[in-house]
Design a protein around this motif. Structure first.
Motif, PDB file in Angstrom:
ATOM      1  N   PRO A   4       0.846  -1.193   0.000  1.00 25.25           N
ATOM      2  CA  PRO A   4       0.000   0.000   0.000  1.00 25.25           C
ATOM      3  C   PRO A   4       0.885   1.248   0.000  1.00 25.25           C
ATOM      4  O   PRO A   4       1.932   1.257   0.659  1.00 25.25           O
ATOM      5  N   GLY A   5       0.473   2.253  -0.746  1.00 23.62           N
ATOM      6  CA  GLY A   5       1.238   3.494  -0.767  1.00 23.62           C
ATOM      7  C   GLY A   5       2.357   3.517  -1.801  1.00 23.62           C
ATOM      8  O   GLY A   5       2.922   4.566  -2.083  1.00 23.62           O
ATOM      9  N   ASP A   6       2.682   2.355  -2.378  1.00 22.52           N
ATOM     10  CA  ASP A   6       3.698   2.329  -3.435  1.00 22.52           C
ATOM     11  C   ASP A   6       3.217   3.097  -4.661  1.00 22.52           C
ATOM     12  O   ASP A   6       2.020   3.211  -4.896  1.00 22.52           O
ATOM     13  N   HIS A   7       4.177   3.576  -5.441  1.00 20.53           N
ATOM     14  CA  HIS A   7       3.815   4.186  -6.716  1.00 20.53           C
ATOM     15  C   HIS A   7       4.076   3.206  -7.851  1.00 20.53           C
ATOM     16  O   HIS A   7       5.134   2.583  -7.915  1.00 20.53           O
ATOM     17  N   VAL A   8       3.085   3.071  -8.721  1.00 20.78           N
ATOM     18  CA  VAL A   8       3.221   2.183  -9.874  1.00 20.78           C
ATOM     19  C   VAL A   8       3.179   3.051 -11.129  1.00 20.78           C
ATOM     20  O   VAL A   8       2.143   3.637 -11.448  1.00 20.78           O
ATOM     21  N   ALA A   9       4.299   3.158 -11.815  1.00 20.93           N
ATOM     22  CA  ALA A   9       4.321   3.962 -13.037  1.00 20.93           C
ATOM     23  C   ALA A   9       3.742   3.136 -14.179  1.00 20.93           C
ATOM     24  O   ALA A   9       3.984   1.934 -14.271  1.00 20.93           O
ATOM     25  N   ILE A  10       2.948   3.796 -15.024  1.00 22.98           N
ATOM     26  CA  ILE A  10       2.322   3.118 -16.156  1.00 22.98           C
ATOM     27  C   ILE A  10       2.734   3.893 -17.395  1.00 22.98           C
ATOM     28  O   ILE A  10       2.514   5.105 -17.469  1.00 22.98           O
ATOM     29  N   VAL A  11       3.320   3.235 -18.359  1.00 22.03           N
ATOM     30  CA  VAL A  11       3.735   3.970 -19.546  1.00 22.03           C
ATOM     31  C   VAL A  11       3.528   3.141 -20.803  1.00 22.03           C
ATOM     32  O   VAL A  11       4.027   2.028 -20.913  1.00 22.03           O
ATOM     33  N   GLY A  12       2.747   3.696 -21.715  1.00 19.32           N
ATOM     34  CA  GLY A  12       2.454   2.994 -22.961  1.00 19.32           C
ATOM     35  C   GLY A  12       1.252   3.613 -23.630  1.00 19.32           C
ATOM     36  O   GLY A  12       0.635   4.523 -23.073  1.00 19.32           O
ATOM     37  N   ARG A  13       0.919   3.127 -24.824  1.00 19.30           N
ATOM     38  CA  ARG A  13      -0.258   3.670 -25.503  1.00 19.30           C
ATOM     39  C   ARG A  13      -1.512   3.117 -24.842  1.00 19.30           C
ATOM     40  O   ARG A  13      -1.445   2.162 -24.064  1.00 19.30           O
ATOM     41  N   ASN A  14      -2.652   3.734 -25.164  1.00 23.06           N
ATOM     42  CA  ASN A  14      -3.898   3.363 -24.516  1.00 23.06           C
ATOM     43  C   ASN A  14      -4.272   1.918 -24.849  1.00 23.06           C
ATOM     44  O   ASN A  14      -4.556   1.600 -25.995  1.00 23.06           O
ATOM     45  N   ARG A  15      -4.238   1.091 -23.821  1.00 27.64           N
ATOM     46  CA  ARG A  15      -4.647  -0.300 -24.017  1.00 27.64           C
ATOM     47  C   ARG A  15      -5.418  -0.735 -22.781  1.00 27.64           C
ATOM     48  O   ARG A  15      -5.103  -0.306 -21.669  1.00 27.64           O
ATOM     49  N   PRO A  16      -6.410  -1.618 -22.947  1.00 26.07           N
ATOM     50  CA  PRO A  16      -7.169  -2.069 -21.767  1.00 26.07           C
ATOM     51  C   PRO A  16      -6.242  -2.584 -20.673  1.00 26.07           C
ATOM     52  O   PRO A  16      -6.431  -2.256 -19.503  1.00 26.07           O
ATOM     53  N   ALA A  17      -5.223  -3.342 -21.054  1.00 24.26           N
ATOM     54  CA  ALA A  17      -4.338  -3.926 -20.037  1.00 24.26           C
ATOM     55  C   ALA A  17      -3.708  -2.848 -19.159  1.00 24.26           C
ATOM     56  O   ALA A  17      -3.496  -3.057 -17.968  1.00 24.26           O
ATOM     57  N   LEU A  18      -3.405  -1.682 -19.748  1.00 21.28           N
ATOM     58  CA  LEU A  18      -2.790  -0.621 -18.949  1.00 21.28           C
ATOM     59  C   LEU A  18      -3.821   0.074 -18.060  1.00 21.28           C
ATOM     60  O   LEU A  18      -3.518   0.485 -16.943  1.00 21.28           O
TER      61      LEU A  18
END
Lengths: 655, 271
Positions: free
Chosen positions: A64-78
């Motif tokens: 909890p409280g961790d940061h999860v970076a998300i990087v990529g084109r728009n996809r349901p999985a992201l």
């Protein structure tokens, strides 16, 4: 399952998703075109996938409280990755996918991300590059497996495998996951979004569940959005707008988010989906209009005549019909015929047949462009917002739409204009803080929750609509004390299809000058039709006839600026056409394509000097950065042209 | 046969046993000897390049492999058996696909349809059932389309799926040709100057695709190329030809140091 009140009432994104999985179980939630076919997931399926993914994250040790970076084109999985991170009590931090490694380095470092979810190999490579320095990145997860076989997989996982792991381990993690979801509070952080950084380093804007959900609720009600809407998710996931539209409002109303096959197929996918609710920055609408006009120029004489004949009708009565104002029977019939012959097929080609609500924001949109779409019967409106407000500050209600205002305050938002002319707002969407930056938080948001937008504007008398003039700090004075509002002039220039970008200088000077970027599409097409040969952007930009055309545009703008006595000092006396396109990779624009004035002024100081020194030509060398990060230099000798100014400004110039 | 045991390259790809072996090939056109007594092998999973100056006989060699030319002397061994004289379509059915130096696509047809033609050798349903679209034909087409879509995705040409090939720029046509060859799911892929006439960026893209194909599908690749930099970077082993004779064979580094090669091709050590 034991649910807390927060979950039952949908007071977090995971809770809303769980509600949708029940309320709209078998309705489509996500679609993505892959292998030439639209693959779709219902709310129940998407919820299941997301939960499994979240359990996979738990298995990898997400806290909890961790940061999860998300990087990529728009996809349901992201999108699922973002919600899965929230389920685990972590905070998703979507990043701009076209950022180069060093830009990503700053943000990943600042956010202290432990997990990074990447769309494909390209993103993974960038993360691995910065990972050497940033030891806190523990896990990298990727969606597209292609080209990844040879990588060291000790801290690298395919999303598919994480999902499978989570599915297999559901007995082990089910209880833990539910407990974490139940613990999410309404005022806990929902997402952290980085500002594009028009000035200086990007700032991490912390938005709570309350911010996002209240805003989504208010704005969905404002435009009567229902679960039947279709949206196309194609704008950067790191941008607050995409988060509100494709996550906030989608979760609140339960509508379907469609992801294109690739960036290059966006227009085809748009036509296939036919969204009912659509958002695009002005440049997308400009681009489409330019395309239409270019193709009409190439069409047969009869078609062209028909097009112009009925577009004239549409311009005259279309907007009035759209606004529900009284229009004569003859005009209505004429418009109906035009709809059958021109507007309908055209809207179909553009993918706008089903649009019920369309928005544009981010930059001012040219009145011609705006009216074109309104005339076709597309309900295109403007809104004014920023990341710190969870988008919405003001927006235009149906039937009160104009190109030069940004509408009335959105539901729940209070707006006031300070004595300096700066716009302030307060709303349920107002951000919590800037991450690790108390000084900036304090200088932007006061104790009562009022946030400074940094924009100068005023409420129009009579209508109560807000009009934005410029960035407050860009509004300056000229040497003789007259008002200088560069953006106001730049926008007028950019309304010409031939001009892609313009940068106006003049603060503290005795007259204004401008850099112009030509639009290669429009000018290139013109060159082709007039048999003008050119081998590069640089050569076309320096062509004397191009200069003549641009001079014409500049002089027209001068005449129009002169009409406003307050701003008549902003007429452009001299200009030059830049030898390269202003580019985010070179730091001249932000990733959202806004001009970074100071950096440009610094980088091209020699050119500005030449504009004011009265030279006719100037030799210059400019460093450019290629897409892969390599650097090179281009050399050019640029022509500087004079433009006629109108009215009272002449006298000033003579001084 | 001098089959070698499987080995693993530095970057982790598996190089298997010999897939194809050319034994003492001689090819004549009338009195002209295009190829004189050349022997070399292609091993499973490798990228094998054939280089040489203009007129060295590289394309002739490729045509011998693809069955288009029949050599007067010598033997072609494929998958451990001597290959009898064959028509090119029979060779294609054996799992050998190729691209051409001067693009050979159907200009009027869409990218998708062009790639579908690559699956022709794999289609089973008869002319009649295909014509009336009945029975197995529809199911079969769906399966083939799925394979083709995977290749389209792999080569990142989704945006031109429905575009007629004639309207595409040169670099993309080359990519479509590669896609069509891949559609045949070949064991051995022959590329005749895949980068000819491309700009730097297109070359880089093509290199990446060739490496990815080799890596993802495990396809063995034999290619002819002029661009020395490309050849040395891409290939595991290189055959060097000059005037129809083999003058060098080995890893790129070994070939680069071979004095005969330097003399004939790179032309540095001339007195």
């Amino acid at each position: 399952m034991n649910e807390s009140d927060a979950v039952a009432e949908g007071r977090s994104i995971p809770a809303l998703m769980a509600l949708n999985a029940r309320r709209h179980a078998s309705r489509p939630a996500y679609r993505e075109k892959e292998f030439g076919i639209w693959q779709s997931w219902t709310w129940a399926e998407a919820h299941e996938e997301t939960r499994s993914l979240a359990m996979g994250f738990l298995a990898l040790g997400l806290n909890p409280g961790d940061h999860v970076a998300i990087v990529g084109r728009n996809r349901p999985a992201l999108y699922w990755s973002m919600v899965a991170a929230q389920m685990c009590g972590a905070v998703p931090v979507p990043l701009y996918q076209d950022a180069v490694a060093e830009e990503m380095d700053y943000v990943l470092d600042h956010a202290g991300a432990r997990f990074v979810v990447c769309g494909d190999q390209e993103q993974v490579d960038k993360v691995i590059e910065v990972q050497e320095r940033l030891q806190h990145i523990e896990q990298v997860i990727y969606v597209d497996k292609r080209g990844m076989r040879k990588y060291d997989h000790s801290r690298l996982n395919a999303l598919e495998d994480v999902l499978a792991e989570g599915r297999a381990a559901h007995h082990r993690f089910e209880a833990e996951l539910q407990a974490r979801i139940d613990r999410i509070g309404y005022d806990d952080t929902c997402v952290m979004l980085y500002t594009s950084g028009t000035t200086g380093k990007p700032k991490g804007v912390v938005l709570s569940n309350r911010n996002i959900i209240e805003t989504a609720k208010n704005s969905a009600t404002f435009d009567h959005l229902t679960r039947a809407e279709e949206v196309l998710a194609y704008l950067p996931m790191a941008w607050v707008g995409d988060f509100i539209f494709s996550v906030g409002q989608a979760m609140w109303t339960g509508f379907c988010v469609n992801c294109p096959e690739s960036a290059a197929t966006m227009m085809t996918d748009l036509r296939e989906i036919g969204p009912t609710y659509f958002f695009a920055p002005p440049r997308v609408f400009e681009g489409q209009l330019t395309q239409v006009m270019i193709r009409m120029e190439d069409a047969g004489r009869f078609k062209r005549w028909l097009f112009h004949r009925y577009m004239a009708v549409a311009r005259r009565v279309g907007p009035a019909i759209l606004d529900g104002k009284p229009v004569g029977l003859a005009d209505r019939l004429s418009y109906a015929l035009g709809d059958l012959l021109i507007y309908g097929p055209l809207k179909n080609t553009l993918g706008f047949s089903r649009i019920r609500v369309g928005y544009t924001a981010g930059e001012a949109i040219g009145p011609e462009i705006f009216d074109f779409y309104r005339a076709l019967g597309i309900n295109l409106k403007q809104l004014y917002g920023q990341t710190e407000a969870s988008v919405f500050i003001t927006q235009q209600p149906d039937g009160q739409v104009r190109s030069d205002t940004v509408g009335v305050p959105s539901p729940g938002v209070e707006v006031r204009i300070a004595e300096t002319g700066e716009v302030f707002y307060r709303s349920p969407g107002t951000f919590v803080s800037y991450y690790k930056n108390e000084a900036s938080t304090a200088s932007t948001k006061d104790a009562e929750g009022w946030v400074a937008t940094g924009d100068a504007g005023f409420f129009e008398e009579g209508t109560g609509h807000l009009r934005i003039i410029d960035r407050a700090k860009d509004v300056g004075r000229m040497a003789d004390g007259r008002l200088f509002a560069p953006k106001y002039v730049e926008n007028k220039l950019k309304f010409y299809p031939n001009i892609l970008e313009a940068v106006v200088f003049g603060a503290g000077r005795s007259f204004c000058t401008a850099f112009i970027n030509i639009d290669l599409n429009a000018v290139g097409n013109w060159a082709e039709r007039n048999n003008i040969a050119y081998s590069s952007y640089q050569e076309l930009a320096a062509h004397p006839e191009v200069y003549e055309t641009i001079r014409g545009h500049v002089e027209e703008v001068n005449r129009s600026v002169a009409e406003d006595p307050m701003l008549s000092g902003c007429q452009i006396h001299r200009f030059l056409i830049l030898h390269k396109e202003l580019d985010a990779d070179d730091g001249e624009l932000t990733r959202t394509r806004k001009v970074r004035r100071n950096i440009i002024a610094e980088k091209f100081a020699d050119l500005i000097e030449a504009l004011y020194a009265g030279k006719d030509r100037i030799y210059t060398e400019t460093e450019v950065t290629y897409e892969d990060g390599r650097k090179g230099a281009i050399k050019a000798t640029l022509t500087i042209a004079d433009a006629a100014v109108a009215g009272g400004a002449e006298r000033m110039a003579a001084e | 046969m001098n089959a070698m045991s499987p080995e693993v390259t530095a970057d982790g790809r598996k190089i298997g046993p010999v897939l194809m072996e050319m034994k003492s090939i001689t090819l004549r056109f009338g009195g002209v000897k295009a190829i004189t007594d050349i022997s070399f092998d292609i091993r499973e999973g490798e990228i094998r390049a054939i280089i040489g100056p203009n007129g060295a006989g590289k394309s002739s060699m490729l045509n011998v492999i693809s069955g288009f030319y029949v050599p007067q002397e010598g033997e072609v061994w494929f998958r451990g058996a001597r290959r009898p004289q064959m028509k090119p379509y029979q060779v294609a059915r054996q799992g050998i696909a190729r691209t051409f130096q001067n693009i050979a696509l159907f200009d009027g047809m869409s990218v998708l349809d062009n790639i579908m033609t690559g699956r022709l050798t794999l289609m089973r349903s008869g002319l009649l059932s295909q014509a009336i679209w009945w029975g197995s034909a529809e199911k079969e087409e769906t399966a083939h389309r799925e394979k083709v879509e995977k290749i389209i995705d792999f080569l990142e040409i989704q945006n031109i799926r429905k575009t007629p090939v004639g309207r595409l720029p040169y670099g993309l046509k080359k990519r479509v040709e590669l896609a069509r060859a891949l559609a045949a799911e070949p064991k051995l892929l022959l590329l005749d100057e895949p980068m000819a006439g491309m700009n730097v960026e297109e070359k880089e893209d093509m290199c990446r695709f060739i490496l990815d194909v080799n890596d993802e599908f495990g396809t063995t690749i034999a290619l002819i190329e002029h661009d020395m930099g490309v050849v040395m970077d891409l290939s595991d082993r290189v055959v060097v030809m000059d005037y129809g004779k083999k003058i060098g064979d080995g890893t790129p580094d070994a070939v680069r140091r071979n004095p005969d090669v330097i003399n004939a091709y790179l032309g540095v050590a001339h007195e």
